[in-house]
Design a protein around this motif. Structure first.
Motif, PDB file in Angstrom:
ATOM      1  N   GLU A  36       3.986   7.731   0.711  1.00  0.00           N
ATOM      2  CA  GLU A  36       5.328   7.494   0.891  1.00  0.00           C
ATOM      3  C   GLU A  36       5.527   7.134   2.574  1.00  0.00           C
ATOM      4  OE1 GLU A  36       8.653   9.906  -1.636  1.00  0.00           O
ATOM      5  OE2 GLU A  36       6.965  11.308  -1.015  1.00  0.00           O
ATOM      6  N   LEU A  37       6.219   6.118   2.675  1.00  0.00           N
ATOM      7  CA  LEU A  37       6.644   5.698   4.133  1.00  0.00           C
ATOM      8  C   LEU A  37       7.974   6.327   4.446  1.00  0.00           C
ATOM      9  CD1 LEU A  37       6.522   4.249   6.886  1.00  0.00           C
ATOM     10  CD2 LEU A  37       6.883   2.163   5.916  1.00  0.00           C
ATOM     11  N   LYS A  38       8.065   7.667   5.424  1.00  0.00           N
ATOM     12  CA  LYS A  38       9.243   8.021   5.470  1.00  0.00           C
ATOM     13  C   LYS A  38       9.897   8.112   6.858  1.00  0.00           C
ATOM     14  CE  LYS A  38       8.640  11.392   1.730  1.00  0.00           C
ATOM     15  NZ  LYS A  38       8.610  12.955   1.338  1.00  0.00           N
ATOM     16  N   LYS A  39      10.847   8.903   7.119  1.00  0.00           N
ATOM     17  CA  LYS A  39      11.490   9.047   8.387  1.00  0.00           C
ATOM     18  C   LYS A  39      10.796  10.441   8.851  1.00  0.00           C
ATOM     19  CE  LYS A  39      15.785   6.249   7.765  1.00  0.00           C
ATOM     20  NZ  LYS A  39      17.175   6.448   7.843  1.00  0.00           N
ATOM     21  N   HIS A  40      10.591  10.534  10.376  1.00  0.00           N
ATOM     22  CA  HIS A  40      10.111  11.686  11.034  1.00  0.00           C
ATOM     23  C   HIS A  40      10.871  12.785  10.337  1.00  0.00           C
ATOM     24  CE1 HIS A  40       7.652  14.268  13.298  1.00  0.00           C
ATOM     25  NE2 HIS A  40       6.773  13.392  13.684  1.00  0.00           N
TER      26      HIS A  40
ATOM     27  N   SER B 281       0.874  -1.284  -0.016  1.00  0.00           N
ATOM     28  CA  SER B 281       0.167  -0.216  -0.151  1.00  0.00           C
ATOM     29  C   SER B 281       0.834   1.168   0.051  1.00  0.00           C
ATOM     30  CB  SER B 281      -0.795   0.083   1.185  1.00  0.00           C
ATOM     31  OG  SER B 281      -1.870  -1.342   1.320  1.00  0.00           O
ATOM     32  N   LEU B 282       2.175   1.190   0.440  1.00  0.00           N
ATOM     33  CA  LEU B 282       2.923   2.480   0.477  1.00  0.00           C
ATOM     34  C   LEU B 282       4.205   2.147  -0.327  1.00  0.00           C
ATOM     35  CD1 LEU B 282       1.625   1.713   3.751  1.00  0.00           C
ATOM     36  CD2 LEU B 282       2.298   4.254   3.604  1.00  0.00           C
ATOM     37  N   ASP B 283       4.923   3.358  -0.494  1.00  0.00           N
ATOM     38  CA  ASP B 283       6.251   3.604  -1.112  1.00  0.00           C
ATOM     39  C   ASP B 283       7.165   3.394   0.068  1.00  0.00           C
ATOM     40  OD1 ASP B 283       8.659   3.999  -2.231  1.00  0.00           O
ATOM     41  OD2 ASP B 283       8.009   5.888  -3.042  1.00  0.00           O
ATOM     42  N   TRP B 284       7.693   2.164   0.363  1.00  0.00           N
ATOM     43  CA  TRP B 284       8.595   2.270   1.543  1.00  0.00           C
ATOM     44  C   TRP B 284      10.112   2.157   1.215  1.00  0.00           C
ATOM     45  CZ3 TRP B 284      11.493  -2.542   2.195  1.00  0.00           C
ATOM     46  CH2 TRP B 284      10.926  -3.581   1.309  1.00  0.00           C
ATOM     47  N   THR B 285      10.580   2.660   0.230  1.00  0.00           N
ATOM     48  CA  THR B 285      12.005   2.539  -0.353  1.00  0.00           C
ATOM     49  C   THR B 285      12.712   3.692   0.630  1.00  0.00           C
ATOM     50  OG1 THR B 285      11.417   4.565  -2.015  1.00  0.00           O
ATOM     51  CG2 THR B 285      11.261   2.090  -2.671  1.00  0.00           C
ATOM     52  N   ALA B 286      12.189   4.403   1.078  1.00  0.00           N
ATOM     53  CA  ALA B 286      12.829   5.381   2.199  1.00  0.00           C
ATOM     54  C   ALA B 286      13.459   4.801   3.392  1.00  0.00           C
ATOM     55  CB  ALA B 286      12.081   6.907   2.366  1.00  0.00           C
ATOM     56  N   VAL B 287      13.000   3.562   3.640  1.00  0.00           N
ATOM     57  CA  VAL B 287      13.140   2.924   5.008  1.00  0.00           C
ATOM     58  C   VAL B 287      13.442   1.651   4.940  1.00  0.00           C
ATOM     59  CG1 VAL B 287      11.148   4.287   6.200  1.00  0.00           C
ATOM     60  CG2 VAL B 287      10.787   2.040   5.502  1.00  0.00           C
ATOM     61  N   GLU B 288      13.946   0.881   5.802  1.00  0.00           N
ATOM     62  CA  GLU B 288      14.721  -0.545   5.693  1.00  0.00           C
ATOM     63  C   GLU B 288      13.533  -1.359   5.912  1.00  0.00           C
ATOM     64  OE1 GLU B 288      17.709  -0.845   4.833  1.00  0.00           O
ATOM     65  OE2 GLU B 288      18.039   1.292   4.605  1.00  0.00           O
TER      66      GLU B 288
ATOM     67  N   ASP C  69      16.411  12.523  15.453  1.00  0.00           N
ATOM     68  CA  ASP C  69      16.893  11.206  15.188  1.00  0.00           C
ATOM     69  C   ASP C  69      16.398  10.693  13.933  1.00  0.00           C
ATOM     70  OD1 ASP C  69      14.250  10.773  15.916  1.00  0.00           O
ATOM     71  OD2 ASP C  69      14.586   9.674  17.915  1.00  0.00           O
ATOM     72  N   HIS C  70      15.324  11.190  13.454  1.00  0.00           N
ATOM     73  CA  HIS C  70      14.530  10.933  12.062  1.00  0.00           C
ATOM     74  C   HIS C  70      14.095   9.685  12.137  1.00  0.00           C
ATOM     75  CE1 HIS C  70      15.258  15.009  10.615  1.00  0.00           C
ATOM     76  NE2 HIS C  70      16.711  14.927  11.079  1.00  0.00           N
ATOM     77  N   SER C  71      13.579   9.242  13.181  1.00  0.00           N
ATOM     78  CA  SER C  71      13.166   7.624  13.302  1.00  0.00           C
ATOM     79  C   SER C  71      11.872   7.411  11.933  1.00  0.00           C
ATOM     80  CB  SER C  71      12.559   7.330  14.607  1.00  0.00           C
ATOM     81  OG  SER C  71      13.539   7.420  15.731  1.00  0.00           O
ATOM     82  N   PRO C  72      11.992   6.274  11.612  1.00  0.00           N
ATOM     83  CA  PRO C  72      11.008   6.219  10.339  1.00  0.00           C
ATOM     84  C   PRO C  72       9.502   5.726  11.069  1.00  0.00           C
ATOM     85  CG  PRO C  72      12.412   4.182  10.780  1.00  0.00           C
ATOM     86  CD  PRO C  72      12.980   5.268  11.500  1.00  0.00           C
ATOM     87  N   GLY C  73       8.626   5.767  10.238  1.00  0.00           N
ATOM     88  CA  GLY C  73       7.242   5.642  10.880  1.00  0.00           C
ATOM     89  C   GLY C  73       6.168   6.519  10.268  1.00  0.00           C
ATOM     90  N   THR C  74       6.488   7.539   9.593  1.00  0.00           N
ATOM     91  CA  THR C  74       5.535   8.388   9.318  1.00  0.00           C
ATOM     92  C   THR C  74       5.166   8.107   7.770  1.00  0.00           C
ATOM     93  OG1 THR C  74       6.982  10.032   8.479  1.00  0.00           O
ATOM     94  CG2 THR C  74       6.125  10.259  10.755  1.00  0.00           C
ATOM     95  N   HIS C  75       3.849   8.343   7.339  1.00  0.00           N
ATOM     96  CA  HIS C  75       3.676   8.262   5.936  1.00  0.00           C
ATOM     97  C   HIS C  75       2.865   9.780   5.643  1.00  0.00           C
ATOM     98  CE1 HIS C  75      -0.641   7.899   5.239  1.00  0.00           C
ATOM     99  NE2 HIS C  75      -0.798   7.621   6.358  1.00  0.00           N
ATOM    100  N   GLU C  76       3.380  10.128   4.571  1.00  0.00           N
ATOM    101  CA  GLU C  76       3.348  11.584   4.097  1.00  0.00           C
ATOM    102  C   GLU C  76       2.399  11.638   2.941  1.00  0.00           C
ATOM    103  OE1 GLU C  76       6.214  14.472   4.798  1.00  0.00           O
ATOM    104  OE2 GLU C  76       7.403  12.993   5.929  1.00  0.00           O
ATOM    105  N   GLY C  77       1.776  12.843   2.874  1.00  0.00           N
ATOM    106  CA  GLY C  77       1.069  13.149   1.483  1.00  0.00           C
ATOM    107  C   GLY C  77      -0.302  13.966   1.900  1.00  0.00           C
ATOM    108  N   GLU C  78      -0.961  14.339   1.033  1.00  0.00           N
ATOM    109  CA  GLU C  78      -2.116  14.860   0.807  1.00  0.00           C
ATOM    110  C   GLU C  78      -3.241  14.006   0.945  1.00  0.00           C
ATOM    111  OE1 GLU C  78      -4.676  18.753  -0.932  1.00  0.00           O
ATOM    112  OE2 GLU C  78      -2.998  17.576  -2.089  1.00  0.00           O
ATOM    113  N   ILE C  79      -4.502  14.103   1.852  1.00  0.00           N
ATOM    114  CA  ILE C  79      -5.646  13.246   1.780  1.00  0.00           C
ATOM    115  C   ILE C  79      -6.550  13.766   0.925  1.00  0.00           C
ATOM    116  CG2 ILE C  79      -5.129  11.991   3.863  1.00  0.00           C
ATOM    117  CD1 ILE C  79      -7.586  13.732   4.865  1.00  0.00           C
ATOM    118  N   LYS C  80      -7.662  13.294   0.450  1.00  0.00           N
ATOM    119  CA  LYS C  80      -8.798  13.481  -0.437  1.00  0.00           C
ATOM    120  C   LYS C  80      -9.568  14.517   0.117  1.00  0.00           C
ATOM    121  CE  LYS C  80     -12.147  10.013   0.845  1.00  0.00           C
ATOM    122  NZ  LYS C  80     -13.161   9.086   0.310  1.00  0.00           N
ATOM    123  N   GLY C  81     -10.221  15.677  -0.611  1.00  0.00           N
ATOM    124  CA  GLY C  81     -11.075  16.555   0.170  1.00  0.00           C
ATOM    125  C   GLY C  81     -12.442  16.149   0.089  1.00  0.00           C
ATOM    126  N   GLY C  82     -13.216  17.035  -0.582  1.00  0.00           N
ATOM    127  CA  GLY C  82     -14.741  16.592  -0.705  1.00  0.00           C
ATOM    128  C   GLY C  82     -15.153  17.261   0.757  1.00  0.00           C
TER     129      GLY C  82
END
Length: 478
Positions: free
Chosen positions: A355-359, A232-239, A364-377
């Motif tokens: 995208e699944l990214k680091k904070h 479901s996510l692009d996790w290339t930025a984390v291990e 420490d920029h720990s991984p675990g956030t997923h970023e991006g815009e959500i739908k409107g309406g």
């Protein structure tokens, strides 16, 4: 979630046509089933030949049936004038949300006789329910196939589901609030005494141990969570090890919720957690929220209560998102940014693979956030909150609009009168946290509040008068 169960007790009075009352009972039953709601309906069939409420000797048997079936609400359609004392006695005995309504009468017969007089009976029942101190909802006297009946019935079911889940609420609290967040202070004893809301606390160390145990032991739940993240996510930025630990945290929190009978979670999401297990919980929170176990940040108990209420208003069919109300739109005077670090449900993302990214906030920029815009309406923004022993729920409608890029998970929204919103939020008892949902649940929650003593609805848009007019169906040709 447990199935919502409705007690269906259509009523008649002996001096009017029992044949027409029976006919309308069947029409109403068919119409309810046609609304497509995922509810169980318990009727009176078998108690008497008609399946109607009219014989006072059957009062005890009807109450026992509804209790045995654990009904969550009661519907007393008046198929003719009805038997108002029986309605009131049964409603009082069961103590559940009550709906009364009657199908609109035809013209009198050529000989001047009337077959049903349903509207007249509703007036009588309303008075007797008041005598018994039974709060109730009603739908304007209208045709069985009318939009007024459909709207009112669906709104009542949603409201009763809010009441059901509010009055049986337990929240899993993971650690204390962050020390800097005085705004999320809550009164646990008062929530229990006033509303019966239970808090089940655990420590971050307990959550750490379970997370690492899940990670070590593996199993089907962990495998499913890992596959969900990867698909479901692009996790290339984390291990890959980060993905496995995030999935383990999600499974551990869900297990704790099940073990403690908790419907929502409020977690101290920073800053100790990333120090002890090396990840942020944002994505795990997002996945659980998508699974109808809303998770709120910064140990916000009131936010968790809000999320459960708003979710219940849709019969648990739409996910919520937990947001900071942050900054005004740079160009739209009624625009505002709803944001959090990365906890909005993945299903709401505008991207196929967010995208699944680091904070991005902590060193420490720990991984675990997923970023991006959500739908409107169209959406509802809500906040349950209180202080000094008084509680209310803020309610307003918003719609998604275009706006600048932001880090984290976010959506820009427009409201009717931002200065009015800001004034209400600043003067309180509210804070910068809110719950959003892509549904109009304001009339549902407004109606639910009449069954929750001590909770006042506080709508900003629409106004209370506009909500009441909508519930009456004043905008529909009746």
């Amino acid at each position: 979630m447990t199935t919502f169960t409705l007690g269906f007790a259509p009523t008649r009075r002996f001096v009017f046509s029992k044949e027409d009352a029976f006919k309308y009972k069947e029409l109403i039953k068919d119409t309810m089933h046609g609304f497509g709601l995922d509810i169980k309906i318990v009727d009176l069939e078998g108690i008497n030949e008609e399946g109607l409420l009219y014989d006072r000797s059957e009062e005890k048997e009807i109450i026992e049936r509804f209790r045995f079936e654990q009904v969550d609400a009661l519907f007393f359609p008046h198929c003719n004038f009805g038997t108002e004392d029986l309605v009131a006695k049964i409603a009082k005995a069961l103590g559940k949300p009550v709906l009364i309504w009657g199908p609109r009468d035809e013209a009198p017969l050529e000989n001047g006789m009337r077959l049903r007089d349903t509207q007249c009976g509703i007036f009588a029942t309303g008075k007797v329910l008041r005598r018994f101190n039974v709060p109730f909802s009603y739908i304007t006297n209208s045709a069985v196939d009318s939009k007024v009946f459909e709207r009112g019935f669906k709104n009542f079911i949603g409201a009763a589901n809010v009441v059901k889940q509010f009055t049986d609420m337990r929240i899993l609290q993971v650690s204390t609030r962050p020390s800097d967040f005085w705004s999320v202070i809550c009164n646990e004893g008062e929530l229990l005494e006033k509303f019966g809301i239970q808090i089940h606390p655990i420590t971050l160390d307990e959550l750490k141990k379970k997370t690492l145990s899940v990670e070590k032991e593996g199993g089907a739940d962990l495998k499913e969570a890992v596959e969900y993240i990867k698909n479901s996510l692009d996790w290339t930025a984390v291990e890959e090890s980060d993905v496995r630990r995030i999935a383990s945290l999600k499974v551990a929190m869900k297990q704790y919720a099940a073990e403690t009978g908790s419907a929502a979670i409020a977690i101290q999401c920073w800053s100790t957690l990333q120090d002890i297990i090396g990840i942020m919980p944002c994505l795990a929170n997002a996945i659980l929220t998508d699974e109808q176990i809303p998770v709120t940040c910064e140990t916000d108990i009131h936010g968790a209560i809000t999320s459960l209420m708003v979710q219940a208003a849709t019969l648990n069919t739409v996910p919520t998102f937990f947001a900071d109300i942050t900054i005004r739109h740079p160009e739209n005077p009624n625009g505002e940014l709803l944001f959090h670090c990365g906890n909005f449900p993945v299903s709401l993302s505008t991207e196929d693979k967010p995208e699944l990214k680091k904070h991005f906030l902590f060193e420490d920029h720990s991984p675990g956030t997923h970023e991006g815009e959500i739908k409107g309406g169209a959406m509802t923004i809500a906040r349950f909150d209180g202080d000094h022993g008084e509680y209310s729920i803020f309610l307003g409608k918003a719609k998604g609009i275009e706006g600048p890029y932001s880090r984290g998970s976010y959506v820009w929204v427009e409201v009717n009168d931002w200065p009015l919103w800001e004034e209400k939020l600043v003067k309180g008892p509210y804070i910068h946290h809110s719950t959003g949902i892509h549904a109009d649940v304001i009339p549902v929650i407004y109606e639910a509040c009449q069954y929750i003593p001590g909770l006042t609805p506080d709508p900003v848009d629409p106004t209370e008068k506009e909500i009441q007019a909508w519930l009456r169906g004043s905008d529909i040709n009746q």
